[in-house]
Design a protein around this motif. Sequence first.
Motif, PDB file in Angstrom:
ATOM      1  N   GLU A  15      63.047  42.480  52.378  1.00 13.67           N
ATOM      2  CA  GLU A  15      64.452  42.743  52.001  1.00 13.67           C
ATOM      3  C   GLU A  15      65.334  41.623  52.545  1.00 13.67           C
ATOM      4  OE1 GLU A  15      66.570  46.453  53.003  1.00 13.67           O
ATOM      5  OE2 GLU A  15      64.545  47.292  53.122  1.00 13.67           O
ATOM      6  N   PHE A  16      66.429  41.341  51.876  1.00 13.40           N
ATOM      7  CA  PHE A  16      67.383  40.345  52.373  1.00 13.40           C
ATOM      8  C   PHE A  16      68.386  41.059  53.289  1.00 13.40           C
ATOM      9  CE2 PHE A  16      65.591  38.544  48.519  1.00 13.40           C
ATOM     10  CZ  PHE A  16      65.188  37.308  49.003  1.00 13.40           C
ATOM     11  N   ASP A  17      67.863  41.581  54.397  1.00 13.01           N
ATOM     12  CA  ASP A  17      68.686  42.357  55.328  1.00 13.01           C
ATOM     13  C   ASP A  17      69.224  41.456  56.450  1.00 13.01           C
ATOM     14  OD1 ASP A  17      66.456  41.857  56.854  1.00 13.01           O
ATOM     15  OD2 ASP A  17      65.726  43.913  56.835  1.00 13.01           O
ATOM     16  N   GLU A  18      69.846  42.086  57.453  1.00 13.68           N
ATOM     17  CA  GLU A  18      70.465  41.308  58.539  1.00 13.68           C
ATOM     18  C   GLU A  18      69.471  40.436  59.292  1.00 13.68           C
ATOM     19  OE1 GLU A  18      72.908  43.679  61.242  1.00 13.68           O
ATOM     20  OE2 GLU A  18      73.881  44.439  59.423  1.00 13.68           O
ATOM     21  N   GLU A  19      68.280  40.989  59.521  1.00 14.68           N
ATOM     22  CA  GLU A  19      67.261  40.254  60.284  1.00 14.68           C
ATOM     23  C   GLU A  19      66.837  38.977  59.538  1.00 14.68           C
ATOM     24  OE1 GLU A  19      63.642  42.435  60.839  1.00 14.68           O
ATOM     25  OE2 GLU A  19      63.047  41.195  62.551  1.00 14.68           O
ATOM     26  N   VAL A  20      66.649  39.118  58.226  1.00 19.40           N
ATOM     27  CA  VAL A  20      66.251  37.957  57.406  1.00 19.40           C
ATOM     28  C   VAL A  20      67.430  36.988  57.271  1.00 19.40           C
ATOM     29  CG1 VAL A  20      65.612  37.258  55.041  1.00 19.40           C
ATOM     30  CG2 VAL A  20      64.366  39.104  56.172  1.00 19.40           C
ATOM     31  N   ALA A  21      68.622  37.523  57.029  1.00 17.21           N
ATOM     32  CA  ALA A  21      69.801  36.660  56.835  1.00 17.21           C
ATOM     33  C   ALA A  21      70.065  35.777  58.063  1.00 17.21           C
ATOM     34  CB  ALA A  21      71.021  37.504  56.506  1.00 17.21           C
ATOM     35  N   ALA A  22      69.851  36.343  59.247  1.00 14.14           N
ATOM     36  CA  ALA A  22      70.143  35.614  60.489  1.00 14.14           C
ATOM     37  C   ALA A  22      69.262  34.376  60.664  1.00 14.14           C
ATOM     38  CB  ALA A  22      69.982  36.557  61.677  1.00 14.14           C
ATOM     39  N   VAL A  23      68.058  34.401  60.067  1.00 12.94           N
ATOM     40  CA  VAL A  23      67.126  33.262  60.249  1.00 12.94           C
ATOM     41  C   VAL A  23      66.837  32.571  58.919  1.00 12.94           C
ATOM     42  CG1 VAL A  23      66.036  34.355  62.250  1.00 12.94           C
ATOM     43  CG2 VAL A  23      65.051  34.730  59.973  1.00 12.94           C
ATOM     44  N   PHE A  24      67.625  32.908  57.886  1.00  8.45           N
ATOM     45  CA  PHE A  24      67.258  32.513  56.521  1.00  8.45           C
ATOM     46  C   PHE A  24      67.149  30.997  56.307  1.00  8.45           C
ATOM     47  CE2 PHE A  24      67.818  32.119  51.885  1.00  8.45           C
ATOM     48  CZ  PHE A  24      66.719  32.871  51.506  1.00  8.45           C
ATOM     49  N   ASP A  25      68.064  30.224  56.906  1.00 11.50           N
ATOM     50  CA  ASP A  25      68.010  28.774  56.677  1.00 11.50           C
ATOM     51  C   ASP A  25      66.707  28.199  57.223  1.00 11.50           C
ATOM     52  OD1 ASP A  25      70.393  29.006  55.428  1.00 11.50           O
ATOM     53  OD2 ASP A  25      71.609  28.016  56.960  1.00 11.50           O
ATOM     54  N   ASP A  26      66.294  28.667  58.397  1.00  9.11           N
ATOM     55  CA  ASP A  26      65.023  28.213  58.970  1.00  9.11           C
ATOM     56  C   ASP A  26      63.852  28.702  58.109  1.00  9.11           C
ATOM     57  OD1 ASP A  26      63.367  27.073  61.143  1.00  9.11           O
ATOM     58  OD2 ASP A  26      62.781  29.165  61.445  1.00  9.11           O
ATOM     59  N   MET A  27      63.935  29.946  57.629  1.00  9.12           N
ATOM     60  CA  MET A  27      62.868  30.516  56.788  1.00  9.12           C
ATOM     61  C   MET A  27      62.664  29.674  55.530  1.00  9.12           C
ATOM     62  SD  MET A  27      62.662  34.294  55.014  1.00  9.12           S
ATOM     63  CE  MET A  27      62.152  35.270  56.402  1.00  9.12           C
ATOM     64  N   LEU A  28      63.753  29.323  54.861  1.00  5.44           N
ATOM     65  CA  LEU A  28      63.634  28.543  53.627  1.00  5.44           C
ATOM     66  C   LEU A  28      63.119  27.132  53.901  1.00  5.44           C
ATOM     67  CD1 LEU A  28      65.334  29.027  50.492  1.00  5.44           C
ATOM     68  CD2 LEU A  28      64.421  30.754  51.985  1.00  5.44           C
ATOM     69  N   ASN A  29      63.651  26.512  54.938  1.00  8.72           N
ATOM     70  CA  ASN A  29      63.207  25.152  55.264  1.00  8.72           C
ATOM     71  C   ASN A  29      61.723  25.090  55.569  1.00  8.72           C
ATOM     72  OD1 ASN A  29      65.318  23.117  55.105  1.00  8.72           O
ATOM     73  ND2 ASN A  29      66.423  24.464  56.517  1.00  8.72           N
ATOM     74  N   ARG A  30      61.199  26.181  56.164  1.00  8.64           N
ATOM     75  CA  ARG A  30      59.784  26.187  56.535  1.00  8.64           C
ATOM     76  C   ARG A  30      58.897  26.904  55.526  1.00  8.64           C
ATOM     77  NH1 ARG A  30      59.966  29.198  61.569  1.00  8.64           N
ATOM     78  NH2 ARG A  30      57.760  28.824  61.772  1.00  8.64           N
TER      79      ARG A  30
END
Length: 235
Positions: A15-30
């Motif tokens: 889900e695109f929830d708070e936990e994912v949103a908080a680290v999303f830029d790093d998640m996408l880059n990696r």
Amino acid sequence: MNDKVFTKPIKKQFEFDEEVAAVFDDMLNRSVPYYRESQKITEFFSLKHLEDGSIMYDLGSSTASLLINISKQLKCKATLVGLDNSEAMLEQARKKCLALGANVELENADILEYDYKKADVIVSNYTLQFIRPLVREELVKKIADSLKKEKVFIFSEKVISHHSKLNKDLIECYYDFKKEQGYSEYEIMQKREALENVLVPYSEEENIKMAKNCGFSHCEVVFRWANFATFIAIK
Ligand SMILES: C[S@@+](CC[C@H](N)C(=O)[O-])C[C@H]1O[C@@H](n2cnc3c(N)ncnc32)[C@H](O)[C@@H]1O
Ligand SMILES: O=C(O)C(=O)C[C@]1(C(=O)O)C=C[C@@H](O)C=C1
């Protein structure tokens, strides 16, 4: 912040929830191979089609990275609109726009229901794959209808191959990439399970066929690395 979302046991779907949103830029880059390069291609073609009075929409704009980059390079008076239905993502996006002084409009909206104005550029990077196949074509038709003639829809997607051995190898190649980015086998497998039936990728050919069925006169891939591709569809 570093993405550690899948280091612990996960029982729910992605889900695109708070936990994912908080680290999303790093998640996408990696997690997206050559993410910055596909973004740069998207920026290049978007800027080519924008002029005074133009409207550009980014569907599933997440933390607004793309629109912020475009706003910094824009030489005309165009309106940049980011649409997302995750309030957690929008919150991150608003903070970034404020900190960077970027002139970007952000709206909490469902891209399937949104009332689009006539646009010069519509982008959707890694978002169509999260739209249920049953309504995905309907959305692409709506996108085509909202664009002016000869204007562009730029989209990026994870893709599959219908050659089963090649598909298996593409996935293995992608997982090697994720390991190089510091993700463990455990994190990779947990995310794979969480994304099951949530992220539904099409093949390159299916994406192109869909764009043509929906009213685009031309569609082709402008960037591809293994199972990730960026497409341009011209109305
Ligand atoms: C993988 S992310 C997009 C990444 C982003 N485009 C980028 O390149 O950085 C998908 C985004 O689409 C949003 N989304 C998914 N379904 C949506 C819908 N029906 N309407 C609006 N936004 C949606 C999610 O909240 C999420 O922020
Ligand atoms: O990590 C994965 O397995 C991915 O498929 C990457 C991917 C994507 O393709 O959209 C999946 C979910 C997140 O939104 C970020 C990236």
